[in-house]
Design an enzyme around this catalytic site. Sequence first.
Site: not given
Ligand code: C5P
Length: 308
Positions: A16, A104-105, A112-114, A146
Amino acid sequence: MTDRVVPSVTVRAAAKINLHLGVGGPREDGFHPLETVYTTVGLYDDVVAAAAADWSLALEAAAYVDAAGVPLDESNIVAAAARALADLHGRPVVADVTIVKGIPVAGGLAGGSADAAAALVALDRLLDLQTPDDDLVRLAADLGSDVPFALHGGHALGTGRGEVVTPLPAGDLALWWVVVPSTSGGLSTPAVYRHYDVLVPEASSVPASAAPVVEALAAGDVEALAAALHNDLQAPAVDLRPDLGELIALGEASGALRGLVSGSGPTVVFLCAGADEARALAGVLQADGRTALVANGPVAGAHVVHGI
Ligand code: C5P
Protein backbone atom coordinates in the site's frame (compact mmCIF):
# COMPACT_ATOMS: atom_id res chain seq x y z
CA MET A 1 2.55 -46.17 -4.74
CA THR A 2 1.27 -42.76 -5.89
CA ASP A 3 2.34 -39.49 -4.24
CA ARG A 4 -0.53 -37.83 -2.46
CA VAL A 5 -0.95 -34.13 -3.28
CA VAL A 6 -0.82 -32.04 -0.10
CA PRO A 7 -3.72 -29.56 -0.10
CA SER A 8 -2.49 -25.97 -0.20
CA VAL A 9 -3.82 -22.48 -0.71
CA THR A 10 -1.87 -19.45 -2.00
CA VAL A 11 -3.15 -15.96 -1.24
CA ARG A 12 -1.64 -12.81 -2.74
CA ALA A 13 -1.74 -9.39 -1.07
CA ALA A 14 -0.41 -6.07 -2.34
CA ALA A 15 1.72 -3.24 -0.99
CA LYS A 16 0.00 0.00 0.00
CA ILE A 17 0.80 3.64 -0.50
CA ASN A 18 -0.87 6.47 1.41
CA LEU A 19 -1.95 9.11 -1.14
CA HIS A 20 -2.94 11.24 1.83
CA LEU A 21 -1.78 10.69 5.41
CA GLY A 22 -3.18 13.28 7.80
CA VAL A 23 -1.98 12.62 11.37
CA GLY A 24 -3.56 14.18 14.48
CA GLY A 25 -2.04 14.53 17.95
CA PRO A 26 -1.80 11.25 19.92
CA ARG A 27 -4.92 9.77 21.55
CA GLU A 28 -5.00 8.51 25.13
CA ASP A 29 -4.09 5.00 23.92
CA GLY A 30 -0.94 6.40 22.22
CA PHE A 31 -2.19 5.83 18.68
CA HIS A 32 -2.61 8.81 16.37
CA PRO A 33 -5.97 9.63 14.78
CA LEU A 34 -5.62 9.39 11.01
CA GLU A 35 -7.42 10.54 7.92
CA THR A 36 -5.73 8.64 5.14
CA VAL A 37 -6.35 7.57 1.55
CA TYR A 38 -4.86 4.17 0.92
CA THR A 39 -4.14 2.77 -2.49
CA THR A 40 -2.71 -0.58 -3.52
CA VAL A 41 0.26 -0.90 -5.83
CA GLY A 42 1.30 -4.01 -7.75
CA LEU A 43 4.11 -5.33 -5.55
CA TYR A 44 3.00 -8.51 -3.82
CA ASP A 45 3.65 -10.95 -1.02
CA ASP A 46 2.19 -14.44 -1.37
CA VAL A 47 1.31 -16.59 1.63
CA VAL A 48 1.29 -20.31 0.84
CA ALA A 49 -0.45 -22.49 3.45
CA ALA A 50 -0.14 -26.28 3.08
CA ALA A 51 -1.91 -28.88 5.20
CA ALA A 52 0.29 -30.19 8.04
CA ALA A 53 0.01 -31.73 11.50
CA ASP A 54 2.10 -28.94 13.10
CA TRP A 55 2.86 -25.27 12.61
CA SER A 56 5.88 -24.18 10.59
CA LEU A 57 6.81 -20.84 9.02
CA ALA A 58 9.37 -20.24 6.27
CA LEU A 59 10.26 -17.33 4.02
CA GLU A 60 11.49 -16.78 0.48
CA ALA A 61 12.34 -13.31 -0.79
CA ALA A 62 12.82 -11.58 -4.15
CA ALA A 63 16.39 -10.53 -4.92
CA TYR A 64 15.67 -6.85 -4.16
CA VAL A 65 14.10 -7.63 -0.74
CA ASP A 66 16.31 -7.69 2.36
CA ALA A 67 14.30 -10.04 4.58
CA ALA A 68 17.10 -10.73 7.10
CA GLY A 69 15.23 -8.94 9.90
CA VAL A 70 11.94 -10.81 9.50
CA PRO A 71 11.42 -13.15 12.51
CA LEU A 72 10.01 -16.62 11.83
CA ASP A 73 8.94 -17.35 15.43
CA GLU A 74 5.65 -16.56 17.18
CA SER A 75 6.37 -12.83 16.89
CA ASN A 76 5.79 -12.93 13.12
CA ILE A 77 2.43 -11.31 12.31
CA VAL A 78 1.47 -14.43 10.28
CA ALA A 79 1.78 -16.56 13.43
CA ALA A 80 -0.33 -13.95 15.26
CA ALA A 81 -2.97 -14.24 12.52
CA ALA A 82 -3.07 -18.03 13.01
CA ARG A 83 -3.47 -17.60 16.79
CA ALA A 84 -6.27 -15.09 16.27
CA LEU A 85 -8.17 -17.56 14.06
CA ALA A 86 -7.52 -20.38 16.55
CA ASP A 87 -8.90 -18.26 19.42
CA LEU A 88 -11.98 -17.27 17.42
CA HIS A 89 -12.83 -20.82 16.38
CA GLY A 90 -11.61 -22.60 19.53
CA ARG A 91 -9.57 -25.09 17.50
CA PRO A 92 -5.93 -25.52 16.48
CA VAL A 93 -4.89 -23.60 13.36
CA VAL A 94 -1.71 -25.23 12.03
CA ALA A 95 -0.14 -25.47 8.58
CA ASP A 96 3.19 -25.34 6.77
CA VAL A 97 3.23 -21.67 5.84
CA THR A 98 5.65 -19.97 3.46
CA ILE A 99 5.78 -16.20 2.96
CA VAL A 100 7.04 -15.26 -0.51
CA LYS A 101 8.16 -11.64 -0.21
CA GLY A 102 8.04 -9.21 -3.09
CA ILE A 103 7.26 -6.19 -0.88
CA PRO A 104 10.32 -4.45 0.61
CA VAL A 105 10.52 -4.98 4.40
CA ALA A 106 10.16 -2.18 7.01
CA GLY A 107 9.60 0.30 4.23
CA GLY A 108 6.24 1.95 4.86
CA LEU A 109 4.58 -0.28 2.24
CA ALA A 110 2.72 -2.39 4.84
CA GLY A 111 4.30 -5.68 3.78
CA GLY A 112 3.72 -7.22 7.21
CA SER A 113 0.09 -6.14 7.05
CA ALA A 114 -0.23 -7.72 3.60
CA ASP A 115 1.16 -10.97 5.06
CA ALA A 116 -1.33 -10.87 7.93
CA ALA A 117 -4.29 -10.31 5.61
CA ALA A 118 -3.11 -13.03 3.22
CA ALA A 119 -2.57 -15.46 6.12
CA LEU A 120 -6.07 -14.88 7.49
CA VAL A 121 -7.59 -15.67 4.09
CA ALA A 122 -5.26 -18.60 3.29
CA LEU A 123 -5.69 -20.37 6.64
CA ASP A 124 -9.43 -19.75 6.65
CA ARG A 125 -9.71 -21.35 3.21
CA LEU A 126 -7.25 -24.22 3.80
CA LEU A 127 -8.95 -25.29 7.03
CA ASP A 128 -12.47 -24.46 5.78
CA LEU A 129 -13.10 -22.28 8.83
CA GLN A 130 -15.78 -20.21 7.05
CA THR A 131 -15.00 -17.14 9.13
CA PRO A 132 -17.65 -14.46 8.51
CA ASP A 133 -16.29 -11.34 6.74
CA ASP A 134 -17.06 -9.09 9.74
CA ASP A 135 -14.96 -11.34 11.99
CA LEU A 136 -12.09 -11.40 9.48
CA VAL A 137 -12.06 -7.58 9.38
CA ARG A 138 -12.18 -7.39 13.20
CA LEU A 139 -9.26 -9.84 13.55
CA ALA A 140 -7.40 -7.86 10.88
CA ALA A 141 -7.85 -4.59 12.83
CA ASP A 142 -6.53 -6.25 16.01
CA LEU A 143 -3.44 -7.41 14.11
CA GLY A 144 -2.50 -3.92 12.87
CA SER A 145 -3.89 -0.59 11.72
CA ASP A 146 -3.21 -1.28 8.01
CA VAL A 147 -4.39 -4.91 7.90
CA PRO A 148 -8.10 -4.27 7.14
CA PHE A 149 -7.07 -2.24 4.07
CA ALA A 150 -4.85 -5.10 2.89
CA LEU A 151 -7.99 -7.27 2.84
CA HIS A 152 -9.98 -4.65 0.86
CA GLY A 153 -7.43 -3.36 -1.69
CA GLY A 154 -8.27 -0.77 -4.37
CA HIS A 155 -8.49 2.80 -3.08
CA ALA A 156 -10.01 3.45 0.35
CA LEU A 157 -10.43 6.08 3.02
CA GLY A 158 -8.93 5.11 6.38
CA THR A 159 -10.01 6.71 9.67
CA GLY A 160 -9.68 5.90 13.37
CA ARG A 161 -6.05 4.72 13.71
CA GLY A 162 -6.27 3.65 10.05
CA GLU A 163 -8.28 0.49 10.69
CA VAL A 164 -11.72 1.88 9.79
CA VAL A 165 -11.78 1.38 6.03
CA THR A 166 -14.34 2.84 3.62
CA PRO A 167 -13.81 1.78 -0.01
CA LEU A 168 -13.51 4.57 -2.59
CA PRO A 169 -14.44 4.02 -6.26
CA ALA A 170 -11.55 2.50 -8.24
CA GLY A 171 -12.27 4.87 -11.17
CA ASP A 172 -10.46 4.28 -14.43
CA LEU A 173 -7.25 6.14 -13.64
CA ALA A 174 -4.24 3.79 -13.57
CA LEU A 175 -1.53 5.22 -11.32
CA TRP A 176 2.05 4.54 -12.39
CA TRP A 177 4.65 4.51 -9.66
CA VAL A 178 8.37 4.12 -9.29
CA VAL A 179 9.05 2.57 -5.90
CA VAL A 180 12.54 3.06 -4.41
CA PRO A 181 13.18 0.88 -1.34
CA SER A 182 15.87 1.97 1.08
CA THR A 183 19.14 0.06 0.84
CA SER A 184 20.44 1.40 4.15
CA GLY A 185 18.03 -0.09 6.68
CA GLY A 186 14.40 0.45 7.62
CA LEU A 187 12.71 3.10 9.71
CA SER A 188 10.65 1.97 12.69
CA THR A 189 7.02 3.11 12.41
CA PRO A 190 6.70 3.91 16.17
CA ALA A 191 9.97 5.92 16.02
CA VAL A 192 8.67 8.03 13.11
CA TYR A 193 5.36 8.69 14.94
CA ARG A 194 7.32 9.66 18.08
CA HIS A 195 9.45 12.05 16.04
CA TYR A 196 6.27 13.55 14.56
CA ASP A 197 5.16 14.28 18.15
CA VAL A 198 8.49 16.05 18.79
CA LEU A 199 8.28 18.13 15.59
CA VAL A 200 4.55 18.92 15.94
CA PRO A 201 3.92 19.01 19.73
CA GLU A 202 0.66 20.98 19.36
CA ALA A 203 -0.92 18.83 16.60
CA SER A 204 -4.68 19.16 16.35
CA SER A 205 -6.68 16.10 17.35
CA VAL A 206 -8.40 16.45 13.96
CA PRO A 207 -6.11 15.18 11.18
CA ALA A 208 -5.73 17.06 7.87
CA SER A 209 -8.62 16.43 5.48
CA ALA A 210 -8.18 14.00 2.60
CA ALA A 211 -10.70 15.92 0.44
CA PRO A 212 -8.20 17.23 -2.17
CA VAL A 213 -6.93 13.69 -2.89
CA VAL A 214 -10.43 12.20 -2.93
CA GLU A 215 -11.56 14.91 -5.39
CA ALA A 216 -8.54 14.42 -7.69
CA LEU A 217 -9.20 10.66 -7.77
CA ALA A 218 -12.89 11.25 -8.54
CA ALA A 219 -11.91 13.61 -11.38
CA GLY A 220 -9.43 11.03 -12.74
CA ASP A 221 -6.81 13.79 -12.91
CA VAL A 222 -3.28 12.51 -12.26
CA GLU A 223 -1.70 15.98 -12.22
CA ALA A 224 -4.21 17.25 -9.67
CA LEU A 225 -3.58 14.10 -7.66
CA ALA A 226 0.18 14.68 -7.77
CA ALA A 227 -0.33 18.22 -6.48
CA ALA A 228 -2.63 16.96 -3.68
CA LEU A 229 -0.42 14.11 -2.36
CA HIS A 230 0.17 14.71 1.37
CA ASN A 231 2.05 12.87 4.10
CA ASP A 232 2.40 14.29 7.62
CA LEU A 233 5.00 11.61 8.40
CA GLN A 234 7.29 12.81 5.60
CA ALA A 235 8.88 15.64 7.63
CA PRO A 236 9.81 13.39 10.58
CA ALA A 237 11.01 10.60 8.24
CA VAL A 238 13.22 13.03 6.27
CA ASP A 239 14.49 14.59 9.50
CA LEU A 240 15.59 11.11 10.65
CA ARG A 241 16.92 10.20 7.20
CA PRO A 242 17.99 13.33 5.25
CA ASP A 243 19.01 11.18 2.26
CA LEU A 244 15.28 10.66 1.57
CA GLY A 245 14.88 14.39 0.87
CA GLU A 246 17.76 14.23 -1.62
CA LEU A 247 16.19 11.22 -3.33
CA ILE A 248 12.82 12.99 -3.66
CA ALA A 249 14.53 16.03 -5.20
CA LEU A 250 16.43 13.81 -7.67
CA GLY A 251 13.26 12.00 -8.79
CA GLU A 252 11.28 15.20 -9.16
CA ALA A 253 14.11 16.73 -11.23
CA SER A 254 14.17 13.56 -13.38
CA GLY A 255 10.57 13.45 -14.58
CA ALA A 256 8.33 12.43 -11.65
CA LEU A 257 5.13 14.42 -11.14
CA ARG A 258 5.75 14.12 -7.36
CA GLY A 259 7.93 12.19 -4.96
CA LEU A 260 6.63 11.14 -1.55
CA VAL A 261 7.78 9.18 1.45
CA SER A 262 5.56 6.09 1.62
CA GLY A 263 3.77 5.92 4.99
CA SER A 264 6.41 6.14 7.71
CA GLY A 265 9.20 5.44 5.17
CA PRO A 266 11.96 4.93 4.27
CA THR A 267 10.61 3.73 0.90
CA VAL A 268 10.12 6.67 -1.47
CA VAL A 269 7.50 6.51 -4.22
CA PHE A 270 7.26 8.65 -7.34
CA LEU A 271 3.95 9.25 -9.11
CA CYS A 272 4.49 9.47 -12.87
CA ALA A 273 2.33 10.68 -15.77
CA GLY A 274 2.18 7.19 -17.31
CA ALA A 275 3.97 3.90 -17.97
CA ASP A 276 6.63 5.34 -20.30
CA GLU A 277 7.49 8.11 -17.85
CA ALA A 278 7.73 5.60 -14.98
CA ARG A 279 10.07 3.33 -16.94
CA ALA A 280 12.24 6.29 -17.96
CA LEU A 281 12.50 7.52 -14.36
CA ALA A 282 13.32 4.02 -13.08
CA GLY A 283 16.13 3.89 -15.68
CA VAL A 284 17.58 7.18 -14.41
CA LEU A 285 17.46 6.04 -10.77
CA GLN A 286 18.93 2.62 -11.61
CA ALA A 287 21.78 4.32 -13.49
CA ASP A 288 22.37 6.21 -10.21
CA GLY A 289 22.88 2.82 -8.53
CA ARG A 290 19.47 2.52 -6.83
CA THR A 291 16.84 -0.19 -6.80
CA ALA A 292 13.81 1.31 -8.59
CA LEU A 293 10.70 -0.79 -9.23
CA VAL A 294 7.96 0.16 -11.68
CA ALA A 295 4.49 -0.79 -10.42
CA ASN A 296 0.95 0.34 -11.12
CA GLY A 297 -2.31 0.37 -9.24
CA PRO A 298 -4.90 0.21 -7.91
CA VAL A 299 -4.95 -3.59 -7.61
CA ALA A 300 -7.07 -6.09 -5.68
CA GLY A 301 -6.87 -6.83 -1.96
CA ALA A 302 -5.91 -10.23 -0.52
CA HIS A 303 -7.15 -12.89 -2.94
CA VAL A 304 -6.70 -16.59 -3.61
CA VAL A 305 -4.43 -17.30 -6.59
CA HIS A 306 -4.16 -21.05 -6.06
CA GLY A 307 -6.32 -23.36 -4.04
CA ILE A 308 -5.96 -27.06 -3.13
O1 C5P B 1 -1.15 -0.68 14.21
P1 C5P B 1 0.28 -0.95 13.91
O2 C5P B 1 0.80 -2.21 14.56
O3 C5P B 1 0.61 -0.88 12.46
O4 C5P B 1 1.08 0.25 14.57
C1 C5P B 1 2.48 0.20 14.79
C2 C5P B 1 2.87 1.39 15.65
O5 C5P B 1 2.75 2.60 14.90
C3 C5P B 1 2.01 1.59 16.87
O6 C5P B 1 2.46 0.84 17.97
C4 C5P B 1 2.16 3.08 17.13
O7 C5P B 1 3.38 3.37 17.77
C5 C5P B 1 2.25 3.65 15.72
N1 C5P B 1 0.94 4.10 15.21
C6 C5P B 1 0.38 5.26 15.70
N2 C5P B 1 -0.83 5.69 15.21
C7 C5P B 1 -1.46 5.01 14.23
C8 C5P B 1 -0.91 3.83 13.71
C9 C5P B 1 0.31 3.39 14.21
O8 C5P B 1 0.93 5.92 16.60
N3 C5P B 1 -2.61 5.47 13.76
